[in-house]
Write an enzyme that holds these catalytic residues in place. Structure first.
Site, PDB file in Angstrom:
ATOM      1  CG  ASN A   8      -1.785   1.223   1.586  1.00  0.00           C
ATOM      2  OD1 ASN A   8      -1.978   1.680   0.408  1.00  0.00           O
ATOM      3  ND2 ASN A   8      -2.480   1.531   2.325  1.00  0.00           N
ATOM      4  CE  LYS A  10      -0.231   3.490   4.337  1.00  0.00           C
ATOM      5  NZ  LYS A  10      -0.260   3.018   5.782  1.00  0.00           N
ATOM      6  CG  HIS A  94      -5.727   2.268   5.035  1.00  0.00           C
ATOM      7  ND1 HIS A  94      -5.670   3.086   5.832  1.00  0.00           N
ATOM      8  CD2 HIS A  94      -5.084   1.223   4.432  1.00  0.00           C
ATOM      9  CE1 HIS A  94      -4.444   2.607   6.565  1.00  0.00           C
ATOM     10  NE2 HIS A  94      -4.135   1.514   6.015  1.00  0.00           N
ATOM     11  CD  GLU A  96      -2.773   5.587   6.566  1.00  0.00           C
ATOM     12  OE1 GLU A  96      -3.261   5.418   5.442  1.00  0.00           O
ATOM     13  OE2 GLU A  96      -2.052   5.271   7.237  1.00  0.00           O
ATOM     14  CD  GLU A 168      -3.425  -2.542   7.310  1.00  0.00           C
ATOM     15  OE1 GLU A 168      -2.630  -2.509   7.057  1.00  0.00           O
ATOM     16  OE2 GLU A 168      -4.080  -1.529   7.083  1.00  0.00           O
ATOM     17  N   GLY A 174       1.869   2.274  11.150  1.00  0.00           N
ATOM     18  CA  GLY A 174       2.647   3.607  10.816  1.00  0.00           C
ATOM     19  C   GLY A 174       3.661   4.118  12.248  1.00  0.00           C
ATOM     20  CB  SER A 212       4.642  -1.802  12.310  1.00  0.00           C
ATOM     21  OG  SER A 212       4.373  -0.420  12.488  1.00  0.00           O
TER      22      SER A 212
HETATM   23  P1  PGA Z   1       2.365   0.568   7.169  1.00  0.00           P
HETATM   24  O1  PGA Z   1       1.353   0.571   7.183  1.00  0.00           O
HETATM   25  O2  PGA Z   1       2.839  -1.160   7.388  1.00  0.00           O
HETATM   26  O3  PGA Z   1       3.231   1.654   7.464  1.00  0.00           O
HETATM   27  O4  PGA Z   1       2.174   0.365   8.802  1.00  0.00           O
HETATM   28  C1  PGA Z   1       0.150  -0.537   7.306  1.00  0.00           C
HETATM   29  C2  PGA Z   1      -1.151   0.134   5.994  1.00  0.00           C
HETATM   30  O5  PGA Z   1      -0.925   1.284   6.208  1.00  0.00           O
HETATM   31  O6  PGA Z   1      -1.689  -0.399   5.299  1.00  0.00           O
END
Ligand code: PGA
Length: 251
Positions: A8, A10, A94, A96, A168, A174, A212
């Site tokens: 992803n 983003k 997601h 976000e 998640e 993140g 992460s």
């Molecule tokens: P990350 O994000 O690996 O940077 O923690 C995962 C995601 O948001 O799908």
């Protein structure tokens, strides 16, 4: 079953040129890795540039879609447009998007239906916040999200299509603070029991872990029993992402 590794990206990278370089570098690095399926989900505008004739490796996914097919919906991209372009997957719900764009379980449900209708494979993201985990509400939150997001999807013949649920935990995204294997396994067992009955018995929904993920912990989640990984930050570094894919492909 081959693990499914989804990148992803983003809202990255900032130029098409860098997107193409990153994609090509990943593509070269994964060329000889056989027993994994890889999906790259770049920003919408990169999709036409990265598409290759089918069967494409890696496959492409979008990070969202709209539920109507076409019309006066300024700024939106429909599931049908993505399918027509040659996309195979779409990430939906997601955290976000739930947080910054006020996505609700109701709109996520509409998007899932639109994706299934056009035969795009949905990757539904669910997860609890830190506060919810602290209060012992993790399973309750996941159950509520699943019930609402997957409401009445039975009418679609999902059994001839892959359906993916990505666990998640919001607090792990993140942050460099992934969910420990013990806690992740508890959630996986809960999801296996709870998700399967929502589908036709011929469908075994895939369950991914995201939050992460890096090359050091990737294999742990596969060993626990997750069907694959959703990788954010680490997928923007081709070397690290290729290492993750290699780790996940090991027996
Ligand atoms: P990350 O994000 O690996 O940077 O923690 C995962 C995601 O948001 O799908």
């Amino acid at each position: 079953m081959k693990p499914l590794i989804v990148a992803n990206w983003k809202m990255n990278p900032e130029t098409l040129k860098r997107a193409k370089l990153l994609f090509d570098s990943i593509k070269r690095g994964i060329k000889n890795i056989k027993n994994v399926e890889i999906v790259i989900s770049p920003p919408f505008i990169c999709l036409p540039l990265l598409l290759t004739p089918k069967p494409s490796i890696p496959k492409l996914g979008a990070q969202d879609c709209f539920w109507e097919e076409k019309g006066a919906f300024t700024g939106e991209i429909s599931a049908k447009m993505l399918k027509n372009l040659g996309c195979d997957y779409v990430i939906l719900g997601h955290s976000e998007r739930r947080r910054y764009f006020r996505e609700t379980d109701d709109t996520i449900n509409k998007k899932i239906r639109a994706a299934l209708k056009t035969r795009l494979k949905p990757i539904l993201c669910i997860g609890e916040t830190f506060e919810e985990r602290k209060k012992g509400k993790t399973f309750q939150v996941l159950r509520m999200q699943l019930e609402k997001d997957l409401k009445d999807i039975f009418q679609f013949k999902v059994y001839s299509l892959k359906f993916i649920v990505a666990y998640e935990p919001v607090w792990a995204i993140g942050t460099g603070n992934p969910c420990g294997p013990k806690e992740a396994k508890e959630v996986l067992l809960f999801l296996r029991k709870f998700v399967q009955p929502l589908f036709h018995s011929n469908t075994r929904p895939l369950i991914l872990y995201g939050g992460s993920v890096n090359s050091k912990n990737a294999k742990d989640y596969i060993d626990i029993g997750f069907d694959g990984l959703l990788v954010g930050g680490a997928s923007l570094n081709s070397e690290e992402f290729i290492k993750i894919v290699k780790e996940a492909s090991k027996d």
